[in-house]
Design a protein around this motif. Structure first.
Motif, PDB file in Angstrom:
ATOM      1  N   GLU A   1       1.203  -1.086  -0.379  1.00  0.00           N
ATOM      2  CA  GLU A   1       0.192  -0.407   0.217  1.00  0.00           C
ATOM      3  C   GLU A   1       0.796   1.375  -0.190  1.00  0.00           C
ATOM      4  O   GLU A   1       0.184   2.170  -0.757  1.00  0.00           O
ATOM      5  N   LYS A   2       1.693   1.317   1.255  1.00  0.00           N
ATOM      6  CA  LYS A   2       3.238   2.183   0.979  1.00  0.00           C
ATOM      7  C   LYS A   2       3.798   2.151  -1.143  1.00  0.00           C
ATOM      8  O   LYS A   2       2.972   4.474  -1.063  1.00  0.00           O
ATOM      9  N   PHE A   3       3.973   1.680  -1.236  1.00  0.00           N
ATOM     10  CA  PHE A   3       4.324   1.545  -2.865  1.00  0.00           C
ATOM     11  C   PHE A   3       3.550   2.068  -3.795  1.00  0.00           C
ATOM     12  O   PHE A   3       3.713   3.484  -4.541  1.00  0.00           O
ATOM     13  N   LYS A   4       2.763   2.201  -3.775  1.00  0.00           N
ATOM     14  CA  LYS A   4       1.348   2.381  -4.304  1.00  0.00           C
ATOM     15  C   LYS A   4       0.910   3.864  -4.265  1.00  0.00           C
ATOM     16  O   LYS A   4       0.492   4.792  -4.857  1.00  0.00           O
ATOM     17  N   LYS A   5       1.088   4.158  -2.790  1.00  0.00           N
ATOM     18  CA  LYS A   5       0.423   5.556  -2.409  1.00  0.00           C
ATOM     19  C   LYS A   5       0.792   6.676  -2.467  1.00  0.00           C
ATOM     20  O   LYS A   5       1.022   7.545  -3.148  1.00  0.00           O
TER      21      LYS A   5
ATOM     22  N   ASP B   1       9.520  -4.956  -4.490  1.00  0.00           N
ATOM     23  CA  ASP B   1       8.031  -5.751  -4.295  1.00  0.00           C
ATOM     24  C   ASP B   1       8.742  -6.213  -3.048  1.00  0.00           C
ATOM     25  O   ASP B   1      10.278  -6.467  -2.647  1.00  0.00           O
ATOM     26  N   TYR B   2       7.440  -6.351  -2.406  1.00  0.00           N
ATOM     27  CA  TYR B   2       7.246  -6.841  -0.633  1.00  0.00           C
ATOM     28  C   TYR B   2       6.703  -8.119  -0.710  1.00  0.00           C
ATOM     29  O   TYR B   2       5.925  -8.241  -1.068  1.00  0.00           O
ATOM     30  N   LYS B   3       7.860  -9.073  -0.192  1.00  0.00           N
ATOM     31  CA  LYS B   3       6.938 -10.758  -0.134  1.00  0.00           C
ATOM     32  C   LYS B   3       7.403 -11.167   1.559  1.00  0.00           C
ATOM     33  O   LYS B   3       8.616 -10.618   1.753  1.00  0.00           O
ATOM     34  N   LEU B   4       6.436 -12.076   1.517  1.00  0.00           N
ATOM     35  CA  LEU B   4       6.629 -12.949   2.840  1.00  0.00           C
ATOM     36  C   LEU B   4       7.582 -14.472   2.242  1.00  0.00           C
ATOM     37  O   LEU B   4       7.370 -14.471   1.505  1.00  0.00           O
TER      38      LEU B   4
END
Length: 260
Positions: free
Chosen positions: A22-26, A33-36
């Motif tokens: 959401e941070k990257f989009k906002k 890219d952030y992944k678990l």
């Protein structure tokens, strides 16, 4: 595309992927890219790196904040002082460990308690994992006398049994911080076994758990007229500190495509 991520044993509860996506989009941040990444043991870490050569930064959570240290090239001053790592930065010199939990907790608790912080002289920290180390150092740096609590008498100042037998210890430590995962959804009814009858309206209960919004531990403090806060703000602050560490003053830009 640069890869960021979180490693831990069980991550279905984590807010990190949703938060950073959401941070990257906002903020219109491209190229990340952030992944678990759930890994069954810390020995799986080198294989994870080999499989994902585009890693630029990693967050570390339970139970690897201590175990990750031997896999790092060096530690920032914050991680050295605390003895736990929750942020890894990829550099030309190798992997560097940092601790943003300290920053997140200290800023959150200072803002929450405000001017009344000067009235708090003694605190109990429940649990002895990686997060507890950051909390202990932060409170000590703030001039508060800290006592650690664990089931294992070799790891702490008090055991939970000792507190049950001596409820006055709870009464005189007006700031109590839960750093254990007890009470995390879906096990909302769980809480650390304390003599909660010793709590007063002067107590502050801080829970690093953020889901549910009001944990069973927090409810005990509120029931006595005290104040209680969950760990969501701490998570946001430490996440933003992680981003600052990874970026290191650089402006995020998307990788440029080749033209012919």
């Amino acid at each position: 595309m640069k890869l960021l991520g979180l490693i831990g044993e069980t991550l279905d509860y984590s807010f990190s992927e949703k938060y950073f996506t959401e941070k990257f989009k906002k903020e219109d941040i491209e190229g990340f890219d952030y992944k678990l990444f759930e890994i069954p043991n810390i020995e799986s870490f080198p294989e994870l790196l080999e499989t994902n050569p585009n890693f630029a930064g990693i967050n570390v959570t339970i139970p690897y904040k201590n175990d990750i240290i031997p896999y790092l090239k060096s530690l920032d001053e914050s991680a050295q002082k605390i003895g736990a790592v929750n942020v890894i930065k990829f550099t030309d010199q190798g992997l560097v460990g940092y601790n943003s939990d300290y920053y997140g907790f200290r800023n959150s608790v200072t803002k929450w308690i405000g001017e009344n912080l000067s009235n708090i002289t003694d605190a109990l920290v429940l649990g002895t994992g990686g997060a507890s180390k950051a909390v202990r150092v932060a409170l000590t740096d703030m001039g508060i006398n800290v006592k650690m609590v664990s089931r294992d008498p070799q790891k702490a100042d008090y055991t939970y049994k000792a507190l049950k037998e001596n409820p006055e210890l709870v009464a005189t430590h007006t700031l109590i911080v839960n750093t254990t995962p007890l009470g995390t959804a879906p096990n909302e009814l769980d809480k650390v076994d304390l003599p909660y009858e010793a709590l007063t309206s002067k107590h502050y209960l801080y829970d690093v758990v953020y889901n549910p919004e009001i944990t069973a531990f927090m409810q005990e403090g509120l029931r006595k007229g005290g104040k209680a806060k969950n760990g969501y703000e701490m998570l946001v602050l430490q996440a933003e500190k992680s981003w600052e560490i990874w970026l290191d003053g650089q402006t995020p830009v998307a990788p440029q495509s080749e033209t012919t």
